[in-house]
Design a protein around this motif. Sequence first.
Motif, PDB file in Angstrom:
ATOM      1  N   ASN A   3       0.887  -1.162   0.000  1.00 43.88           N
ATOM      2  CA  ASN A   3       0.000   0.000   0.000  1.00 43.88           C
ATOM      3  C   ASN A   3       0.916   1.201   0.000  1.00 43.88           C
ATOM      4  N   LYS A   4       1.093   1.795  -1.172  1.00 38.35           N
ATOM      5  CA  LYS A   4       2.055   2.887  -1.313  1.00 38.35           C
ATOM      6  C   LYS A   4       1.704   4.086  -0.454  1.00 38.35           C
ATOM      7  N   THR A   5       0.435   4.260  -0.189  1.00 37.21           N
ATOM      8  CA  THR A   5      -0.012   5.419   0.589  1.00 37.21           C
ATOM      9  C   THR A   5       0.334   5.270   2.064  1.00 37.21           C
ATOM     10  N   SER A   6       0.061   4.081   2.621  1.00 39.07           N
ATOM     11  CA  SER A   6       0.290   3.864   4.057  1.00 39.07           C
ATOM     12  C   SER A   6       1.591   3.123   4.354  1.00 39.07           C
ATOM     13  N   ASN A   7       2.264   2.650   3.288  1.00 41.04           N
ATOM     14  CA  ASN A   7       3.493   1.856   3.416  1.00 41.04           C
ATOM     15  C   ASN A   7       3.269   0.495   4.069  1.00 41.04           C
ATOM     16  N   ALA A   8       2.024   0.047   4.169  1.00 44.55           N
ATOM     17  CA  ALA A   8       1.740  -1.293   4.670  1.00 44.55           C
ATOM     18  C   ALA A   8       1.977  -2.288   3.537  1.00 44.55           C
ATOM     19  N   SER A   9       2.409  -3.489   3.877  1.00 41.75           N
ATOM     20  CA  SER A   9       2.692  -4.478   2.840  1.00 41.75           C
ATOM     21  C   SER A   9       2.216  -5.855   3.275  1.00 41.75           C
ATOM     22  N   THR A  10       2.064  -6.739   2.324  1.00 45.13           N
ATOM     23  CA  THR A  10       1.661  -8.102   2.600  1.00 45.13           C
ATOM     24  C   THR A  10       2.063  -8.973   1.421  1.00 45.13           C
ATOM     25  N   ILE A  11       1.858 -10.278   1.550  1.00 40.51           N
ATOM     26  CA  ILE A  11       2.093 -11.198   0.443  1.00 40.51           C
ATOM     27  C   ILE A  11       0.870 -12.084   0.282  1.00 40.51           C
ATOM     28  N   THR A  12       0.719 -12.643  -0.895  1.00 38.96           N
ATOM     29  CA  THR A  12      -0.424 -13.518  -1.149  1.00 38.96           C
ATOM     30  C   THR A  12      -0.122 -14.925  -0.633  1.00 38.96           C
ATOM     31  N   ASN A  13      -1.172 -15.715  -0.457  1.00 35.60           N
ATOM     32  CA  ASN A  13      -0.956 -17.109  -0.110  1.00 35.60           C
ATOM     33  C   ASN A  13      -0.758 -17.908  -1.385  1.00 35.60           C
ATOM     34  N   GLN A  14      -0.695 -19.213  -1.286  1.00 40.68           N
ATOM     35  CA  GLN A  14      -0.419 -20.057  -2.442  1.00 40.68           C
ATOM     36  C   GLN A  14      -1.501 -19.972  -3.506  1.00 40.68           C
ATOM     37  N   GLU A  15      -2.708 -19.637  -3.108  1.00 39.22           N
ATOM     38  CA  GLU A  15      -3.807 -19.503  -4.085  1.00 39.22           C
ATOM     39  C   GLU A  15      -3.889 -18.101  -4.669  1.00 39.22           C
ATOM     40  N   GLY A  16      -3.075 -17.195  -4.162  1.00 36.52           N
ATOM     41  CA  GLY A  16      -3.080 -15.833  -4.684  1.00 36.52           C
ATOM     42  C   GLY A  16      -3.990 -14.878  -3.936  1.00 36.52           C
ATOM     43  N   PHE A  17      -4.585 -15.310  -2.810  1.00 37.81           N
ATOM     44  CA  PHE A  17      -5.462 -14.430  -2.030  1.00 37.81           C
ATOM     45  C   PHE A  17      -4.626 -13.596  -1.049  1.00 37.81           C
ATOM     46  N   PHE A  18      -5.134 -12.401  -0.761  1.00 37.16           N
ATOM     47  CA  PHE A  18      -4.414 -11.524   0.161  1.00 37.16           C
ATOM     48  C   PHE A  18      -5.404 -10.647   0.926  1.00 37.16           C
ATOM     49  N   GLU A  19      -4.923 -10.085   2.031  1.00 38.24           N
ATOM     50  CA  GLU A  19      -5.671  -9.086   2.791  1.00 38.24           C
ATOM     51  C   GLU A  19      -4.725  -7.945   3.140  1.00 38.24           C
ATOM     52  N   ILE A  20      -5.233  -6.711   3.048  1.00 38.85           N
ATOM     53  CA  ILE A  20      -4.427  -5.553   3.398  1.00 38.85           C
ATOM     54  C   ILE A  20      -5.349  -4.405   3.781  1.00 38.85           C
ATOM     55  N   ASP A  21      -4.933  -3.628   4.761  1.00 36.72           N
ATOM     56  CA  ASP A  21      -5.723  -2.455   5.157  1.00 36.72           C
ATOM     57  C   ASP A  21      -5.573  -1.370   4.101  1.00 36.72           C
ATOM     58  N   ALA A  22      -6.694  -0.797   3.705  1.00 38.24           N
ATOM     59  CA  ALA A  22      -6.665   0.260   2.703  1.00 38.24           C
ATOM     60  C   ALA A  22      -7.917   1.101   2.832  1.00 38.24           C
ATOM     61  N   LYS A  23      -7.843   2.343   2.349  1.00 37.39           N
ATOM     62  CA  LYS A  23      -8.998   3.238   2.324  1.00 37.39           C
ATOM     63  C   LYS A  23      -9.092   3.836   0.936  1.00 37.39           C
ATOM     64  N   ALA A  24     -10.150   4.545   0.698  1.00 37.77           N
ATOM     65  CA  ALA A  24     -10.373   5.143  -0.614  1.00 37.77           C
ATOM     66  C   ALA A  24      -9.203   6.047  -0.983  1.00 37.77           C
ATOM     67  N   ASN A  25      -8.812   5.962  -2.256  1.00 36.18           N
ATOM     68  CA  ASN A  25      -7.731   6.751  -2.846  1.00 36.18           C
ATOM     69  C   ASN A  25      -6.328   6.247  -2.496  1.00 36.18           C
ATOM     70  N   ASP A  26      -6.243   5.180  -1.672  1.00 40.43           N
ATOM     71  CA  ASP A  26      -4.928   4.570  -1.464  1.00 40.43           C
ATOM     72  C   ASP A  26      -4.473   3.906  -2.767  1.00 40.43           C
ATOM     73  N   GLN A  27      -3.193   3.848  -2.945  1.00 41.04           N
ATOM     74  CA  GLN A  27      -2.653   3.212  -4.159  1.00 41.04           C
ATOM     75  C   GLN A  27      -1.903   1.942  -3.776  1.00 41.04           C
TER      76      GLN A  27
END
Length: 212
Positions: A3-27
């Motif tokens: 999340n370029k806006t908040s600098n939070a990061s994550t990785i996907t699982n083996q199936e390609g699913f992910f979760e990350i905190d984000a709000k409107a207009n975040d990139q």
Amino acid sequence: MLNKTSNASTITNQEGFFEIDAKANDQLVFTALQFEIKFVEISEEIIAEKYLEVTLVEKVNVLAPVTITPYSLSGNLTNDIKNNPINDVVNAVSLGLPNATVKKKTHSERMLYTASNGPIDLIVNTINGKIKRIKKLIKLQKEEVKLMDTKELFEVDFYVKDLKIPEDYIDRFMYFCAVDPKFKEIENNDPLQILAFLELKSADFKTVNNIE
């Protein structure tokens, strides 16, 4: 994924699913070694659905053009040598590297140096014939090296298909060439002259050995 806006990061699982905190207009920035980088801006609709599907494009590594040779080669060694000029090669001498012209001595040359290094050694080994024997050995070794170097200028197919020399006769053919006094004269000549010499000798060799 970042999340370029908040600098939070994550990785996907083996199936390609992910979760990350984000709000409107975040990139969000999606990266992977085998895929092109993709940027996604979070909209109000995405926030409402709480779901985002991202399709990445596989990265294609395009190499810069490389010129293998300035000439058009047919794959036929004989024709390619005849039709293309032979340019100077890049080597240690042409690059001016230190000690580029210093020739490494062979074992026999080192033996000769040792046998004639001192005045006493020189006299003794001259009388007993050791120096003469070593010099003869060096000469034979140089002739053998020259013979093999000449042979390896061309592929086996050249001898078999172009000169019509059976593969198991190639070494015999090279020694047949080596006894010709003209063989020594081609040492510093270009490949075209060597080629012409081998072609000429092949006819005599096939006649002597009854090769059709």
